[in-house]
Enzyme design. Structure first.
Site, PDB file in Angstrom:
ATOM      1  N   LEU A 260     -18.594 -51.213  63.918  1.00 26.15           N
ATOM      2  CA  LEU A 260     -19.290 -52.603  63.760  1.00 26.15           C
ATOM      3  C   LEU A 260     -19.468 -52.962  65.336  1.00 26.15           C
ATOM      4  O   LEU A 260     -19.277 -54.580  65.264  1.00 26.15           O
ATOM      5  CB  LEU A 260     -18.821 -53.403  62.801  1.00 26.15           C
ATOM      6  CG  LEU A 260     -19.375 -53.206  61.316  1.00 26.15           C
ATOM      7  CD1 LEU A 260     -18.845 -54.200  60.598  1.00 26.15           C
ATOM      8  CD2 LEU A 260     -20.669 -53.132  61.247  1.00 26.15           C
TER       9      LEU A 260
ATOM     10  N   ARG B 245     -13.124 -36.765  66.514  1.00 29.65           N
ATOM     11  CA  ARG B 245     -13.752 -37.297  67.582  1.00 29.65           C
ATOM     12  C   ARG B 245     -13.329 -37.326  68.938  1.00 29.65           C
ATOM     13  O   ARG B 245     -12.157 -37.019  69.092  1.00 29.65           O
ATOM     14  CB  ARG B 245     -13.932 -39.183  67.526  1.00 29.65           C
ATOM     15  CG  ARG B 245     -14.453 -39.638  66.057  1.00 29.65           C
ATOM     16  CD  ARG B 245     -13.871 -40.891  65.820  1.00 29.65           C
ATOM     17  NE  ARG B 245     -12.262 -40.841  65.697  1.00 29.65           N
ATOM     18  CZ  ARG B 245     -11.560 -41.850  65.686  1.00 29.65           C
ATOM     19  NH1 ARG B 245     -11.957 -43.137  65.820  1.00 29.65           N
ATOM     20  NH2 ARG B 245     -10.136 -41.824  65.699  1.00 29.65           N
TER      21      ARG B 245
ATOM     22  N   LYS C  24     -20.940 -33.689  55.851  1.00 31.14           N
ATOM     23  CA  LYS C  24     -20.952 -33.903  57.251  1.00 31.14           C
ATOM     24  C   LYS C  24     -22.250 -34.701  57.591  1.00 31.14           C
ATOM     25  O   LYS C  24     -21.922 -35.615  58.476  1.00 31.14           O
ATOM     26  CB  LYS C  24     -20.675 -32.371  57.878  1.00 31.14           C
ATOM     27  CG  LYS C  24     -20.798 -32.463  59.485  1.00 31.14           C
ATOM     28  CD  LYS C  24     -19.708 -33.350  60.106  1.00 31.14           C
ATOM     29  CE  LYS C  24     -19.633 -33.709  61.461  1.00 31.14           C
ATOM     30  NZ  LYS C  24     -18.779 -34.317  62.128  1.00 31.14           N
TER      31      LYS C  24
ATOM     32  N   GLY D 100     -23.610 -52.741  70.963  1.00 31.55           N
ATOM     33  CA  GLY D 100     -23.824 -52.053  72.281  1.00 31.55           C
ATOM     34  C   GLY D 100     -25.033 -51.502  72.508  1.00 31.55           C
ATOM     35  O   GLY D 100     -26.028 -51.919  72.082  1.00 31.55           O
TER      36      GLY D 100
ATOM     37  N   THR E 200     -24.385 -26.279  67.943  1.00 25.07           N
ATOM     38  CA  THR E 200     -25.582 -26.321  66.893  1.00 25.07           C
ATOM     39  C   THR E 200     -26.454 -27.644  67.573  1.00 25.07           C
ATOM     40  O   THR E 200     -26.767 -28.567  66.921  1.00 25.07           O
ATOM     41  CB  THR E 200     -25.300 -26.619  65.511  1.00 25.07           C
ATOM     42  OG1 THR E 200     -24.459 -27.624  65.488  1.00 25.07           O
ATOM     43  CG2 THR E 200     -24.798 -25.306  64.941  1.00 25.07           C
TER      44      THR E 200
ATOM     45  N   ARG F 113     -23.479 -35.834  76.958  1.00 23.97           N
ATOM     46  CA  ARG F 113     -24.561 -35.197  76.098  1.00 23.97           C
ATOM     47  C   ARG F 113     -25.027 -36.543  75.399  1.00 23.97           C
ATOM     48  O   ARG F 113     -24.367 -37.280  74.482  1.00 23.97           O
ATOM     49  CB  ARG F 113     -24.186 -34.434  75.037  1.00 23.97           C
ATOM     50  CG  ARG F 113     -23.920 -32.978  75.718  1.00 23.97           C
ATOM     51  CD  ARG F 113     -23.324 -31.704  74.821  1.00 23.97           C
ATOM     52  NE  ARG F 113     -22.027 -32.053  74.604  1.00 23.97           N
ATOM     53  CZ  ARG F 113     -21.482 -30.990  73.730  1.00 23.97           C
ATOM     54  NH1 ARG F 113     -22.224 -30.135  72.925  1.00 23.97           N
ATOM     55  NH2 ARG F 113     -20.154 -31.273  73.220  1.00 23.97           N
TER      56      ARG F 113
ATOM     57  N   CYS G 218     -23.103 -35.556  68.884  1.00 22.65           N
ATOM     58  CA  CYS G 218     -23.221 -35.386  67.306  1.00 22.65           C
ATOM     59  C   CYS G 218     -24.353 -36.418  66.623  1.00 22.65           C
ATOM     60  O   CYS G 218     -25.199 -35.974  66.113  1.00 22.65           O
ATOM     61  CB  CYS G 218     -21.913 -35.605  66.756  1.00 22.65           C
ATOM     62  SG  CYS G 218     -20.729 -34.268  67.104  1.00 22.65           S
TER      63      CYS G 218
HETATM   64  N1  NAD Z   1     -17.826 -32.365  69.837  1.00 24.03           N
HETATM   65  C1  NAD Z   1     -17.537 -33.158  68.664  1.00 24.03           C
HETATM   66  O1  NAD Z   1     -17.030 -34.227  68.795  1.00 24.03           O
HETATM   67  C2  NAD Z   1     -18.069 -32.476  67.211  1.00 24.03           C
HETATM   68  C3  NAD Z   1     -17.097 -33.157  66.221  1.00 24.03           C
HETATM   69  C4  NAD Z   1     -17.462 -32.470  64.940  1.00 24.03           C
HETATM   70  C5  NAD Z   1     -18.216 -31.447  64.685  1.00 24.03           C
HETATM   71  N2  NAD Z   1     -18.991 -30.841  65.989  1.00 24.03           N
HETATM   72  C6  NAD Z   1     -19.702 -29.752  65.835  1.00 24.03           C
HETATM   73  O2  NAD Z   1     -18.950 -28.614  66.154  1.00 24.03           O
HETATM   74  C7  NAD Z   1     -20.112 -27.478  66.765  1.00 24.03           C
HETATM   75  C8  NAD Z   1     -19.451 -27.175  68.147  1.00 24.03           C
HETATM   76  O3  NAD Z   1     -19.503 -28.507  68.970  1.00 24.03           O
HETATM   77  P1  NAD Z   1     -18.849 -28.498  70.292  1.00 24.03           P
HETATM   78  O4  NAD Z   1     -19.066 -29.792  70.815  1.00 24.03           O
HETATM   79  O5  NAD Z   1     -17.491 -27.858  70.286  1.00 24.03           O
HETATM   80  O6  NAD Z   1     -19.751 -27.506  71.294  1.00 24.03           O
HETATM   81  P2  NAD Z   1     -19.426 -26.856  72.814  1.00 24.03           P
HETATM   82  O7  NAD Z   1     -21.020 -26.795  73.195  1.00 24.03           O
HETATM   83  O8  NAD Z   1     -18.400 -27.814  73.412  1.00 24.03           O
HETATM   84  O9  NAD Z   1     -18.618 -25.533  72.385  1.00 24.03           O
HETATM   85  C9  NAD Z   1     -19.468 -24.509  71.865  1.00 24.03           C
HETATM   86  C10 NAD Z   1     -18.853 -23.078  72.402  1.00 24.03           C
HETATM   87  O10 NAD Z   1     -19.291 -22.206  71.577  1.00 24.03           O
HETATM   88  C11 NAD Z   1     -19.419 -21.012  72.619  1.00 24.03           C
HETATM   89  N3  NAD Z   1     -20.431 -19.952  72.052  1.00 24.03           N
HETATM   90  C12 NAD Z   1     -21.552 -19.946  71.596  1.00 24.03           C
HETATM   91  N4  NAD Z   1     -21.860 -18.774  71.131  1.00 24.03           N
HETATM   92  C13 NAD Z   1     -20.915 -18.175  70.966  1.00 24.03           C
HETATM   93  C14 NAD Z   1     -20.603 -16.822  70.669  1.00 24.03           C
HETATM   94  N5  NAD Z   1     -21.588 -15.947  70.064  1.00 24.03           N
HETATM   95  N6  NAD Z   1     -19.474 -16.196  70.747  1.00 24.03           N
HETATM   96  C15 NAD Z   1     -18.372 -16.749  71.321  1.00 24.03           C
HETATM   97  N7  NAD Z   1     -18.413 -18.134  71.999  1.00 24.03           N
HETATM   98  C16 NAD Z   1     -19.832 -18.761  71.695  1.00 24.03           C
HETATM   99  C17 NAD Z   1     -20.028 -21.641  73.945  1.00 24.03           C
HETATM  100  O11 NAD Z   1     -19.881 -20.666  75.286  1.00 24.03           O
HETATM  101  C18 NAD Z   1     -19.437 -23.016  74.051  1.00 24.03           C
HETATM  102  O12 NAD Z   1     -18.016 -22.795  74.892  1.00 24.03           O
HETATM  103  C19 NAD Z   1     -21.229 -28.210  66.877  1.00 24.03           C
HETATM  104  O13 NAD Z   1     -21.856 -27.713  65.440  1.00 24.03           O
HETATM  105  C20 NAD Z   1     -20.936 -29.858  66.629  1.00 24.03           C
HETATM  106  O14 NAD Z   1     -21.932 -30.403  66.170  1.00 24.03           O
HETATM  107  C21 NAD Z   1     -18.717 -31.484  67.281  1.00 24.03           C
END
Ligand code: NAD
Length: 467
Positions: A252, A153, A206, A255, A85, A330, A262
């Protein structure tokens, strides 16, 4: 239980592997065919400590599978949506395209009674829209939509998933709650609290959590700036604050500003939600603005360490990921730092243990090196941008020998200034007059009262979680 995970990125892959480890049968589906092919060959497409073993074990036990096709959806009792997202280009709202596409794709295949669970971070009201889309495609289907935001995380994702501070489940439906309780039963047995709330409340928990943590980081960063001006030491200020249980020591660490996949996007998306609903979040607004300015300010800090200008110099940047133990760049603060340094006329050589492939897409015009020492060769300054373990014990003698000038700008405060002085480096950290570059810092140092080191000194910040 048969579980399907849509999206096999950081969250989907870790969550899927952990749920399989709990004993569920999990199919992770991703539309990225290369990612799925790699996973089927046993190659993990992301850097996350322990993930390779966890995935391998569960695949061998027959509990974890990967697919590009959606065939597992029809058999699943629970379907998690864990797609990205990102920030929508232009306006900063959360881009829900991937979420809604995934919902439209699974809609025709859902069996009656399935629970659709949003793990992606989505704005308040997204669950309602998912429900509307499902009703539009399958008017007579009984299906529940639940919010179950993820708090893991990167870098500590498996531990976080298996030992969460809390599990948030957003639904009023009793049966859906029972399904989520069954999914997380092993954690419940470990006494991880499950918080049952309304769906909109879960969605907001969240964002509120991430915005609060971003605020804590920004607060200590501004204190660091003040410390540099008044002759105080931000690390000791943070320790002194953090020992108060009401405040806590985590998040805390002063940096270069918060980054990552996120915090920046979620803080901005939260602001957009607030604006849409006529509410003002002035603290979050300020936090995002302060953090944005800080990233380029770090480049000016490097220039100050080199008598005011980096033009024509070579700068070695160590660390490109937004934190250690991930390959994720990112919104990493290292990226705008490097862009600003090159804008200011520096040549940048950089090294990161895991993030260079991703960084190359964002920063094509810098030199990528195969070690910290090769990056530091002939450099006028070394800048530590990420606190990877291997940067904590650099061979200072070797560095001094190969650098053009002995200057280290430590944006993560992983070294002590005394140690650097002994090694004959000009050392600039974050948040101490001793570390501030230039005359002002030296003047303040002479006025500084002696520090009494007591038991606070024994608190080792290296074991505290990183942001
Ligand atoms: N990365 C983190 O540390 C973290 C922690 C908590 C929450 N989140 C949230 O979790 C969500 C995912 O984050 P992420 O970092 O894992 O993203 P990411 O980009 O690493 O992974 C998302 C995956 O979804 C796949 N995808 C997209 N559309 C699809 C579909 N229609 N069908 C099948 N696969 C599909 C993409 O190919 C990709 O591999 C986000 O909303 C993010 O904010 C991330």
């Amino acid at each position: 239980m048969r579980v399907t995970m849509i999206g096999a990125g950081y969250v989907g892959l870790v969550s899927g592997a952990c749920l399989a480890d709990f004993g569920h049968h999990v199919t992770c589906i991703d539309r990225d065919a290369r990612r799925i092919a790699a996973l089927k060959r046993g190659v993990i497409p992301i850097f996350e400590p322990g993930l390779s073993e966890l995935v391998g074990n569960n695949v061998r036990q027959g509990r974890l599978e990967f697919d590009v096709e959606l065939r597992a959806v029809a058999e699943a009792e629970a379907i998690f949506i864990a797609v990205g997202t990102p920030s929508r280009r232009g306006d900063g709202h959360a881009d829900l395209t991937f979420v809604y596409e995934a919902v439209r794709e699974i809609a025709p295949l859902l069996a009656p009674g399935t629970v659709v669970i949003t793990k992606s971070t989505v704005p308040v009201g997204t669950g309602d829209e998912i429900e509307r889309i499902l009703r539009e495609h399958r008017p007579s289907l009984a299906v529940q939509v639940v919010s179950n935001p993820e708090f893991l995380r990167e870098g500590a994702a498996i531990r976080d998933f298996k030992h969460p501070d809390r599990i948030v489940v957003g639904t009023e439906d009793v049966q859906a709650r029972a399904v989520l309780a069954e999914i997380y039963r092993p954690l419940y047995l470990n006494a991880a609290p499950i918080l049952y709330v309304g769906r909109r409340t879960a969605e907001l928990i969240k964002y509120a959590s991430n915005a609060f943590l971003a605020t804590k980081i920004t607060f200590i960063n501004e204190m660091a700036d003040l410390c540099e001006r008044v002759g105080a030491d931000v690390q000791e200020v943070a320790r002194g604050m953090g020992l108060d249980n009401r405040i806590g020591a985590k998040f805390l660490h002063a940096g270069p500003g918060f980054g990552g996949s996120c915090f920046p996007k979620d803080a901005t998306a939260l602001l957009k939600t607030a604006h849409d609903h006529g509410a003002q979040l002035r603290i979050v607004e300020t936090v995002t603005a302060v953090n944005e300015q800080r990233k380029r300010a770090m480049a000016r800090k490097v220039a100050a360490a080199l008598e005011g200008s980096v033009r024509g110099t070579t700068i070695a940047v160590l660390g490109l990921t937004f934190k250690p133990n991930t390959d994720d760049t990112r919104d990493s603060p290292a990226v705008p730092l490097i862009t600003a340094l090159t804008d200011m006329g520096a040549r940048v050589r950089c090294y990161d243990p895991a993030g260079m492939e991703q960084a190359k897409l964002q920063l094509p015009n810098v030199t990528y090196c195969d070690s910290a020492y090769s990056a530091a060769e002939d450099a006028d300054a070394v800048v530590i941008a990420t606190e990877w373990e291997q940067f904590r014990a650099l061979d200072l003698k070797q560095l001094r020998r190969i650098m053009a000038q002995p200057v280290i700008v430590d944006l993560r405060n992983i070294y002590r200034s005394e140690e650097m002085r002994r090694a004959k480096f000009r050392y600039v950290g974050v948040g101490s007059a001793e570390m501030a570059a230039g005359k002002r810092g030296r003047d303040l140092r002479t006025r500084r009262p002696p520090i009494v080191h007591d038991r606070l000194e024994s608190i080792d910040r290296s074991v505290e979680p990183v942001t």
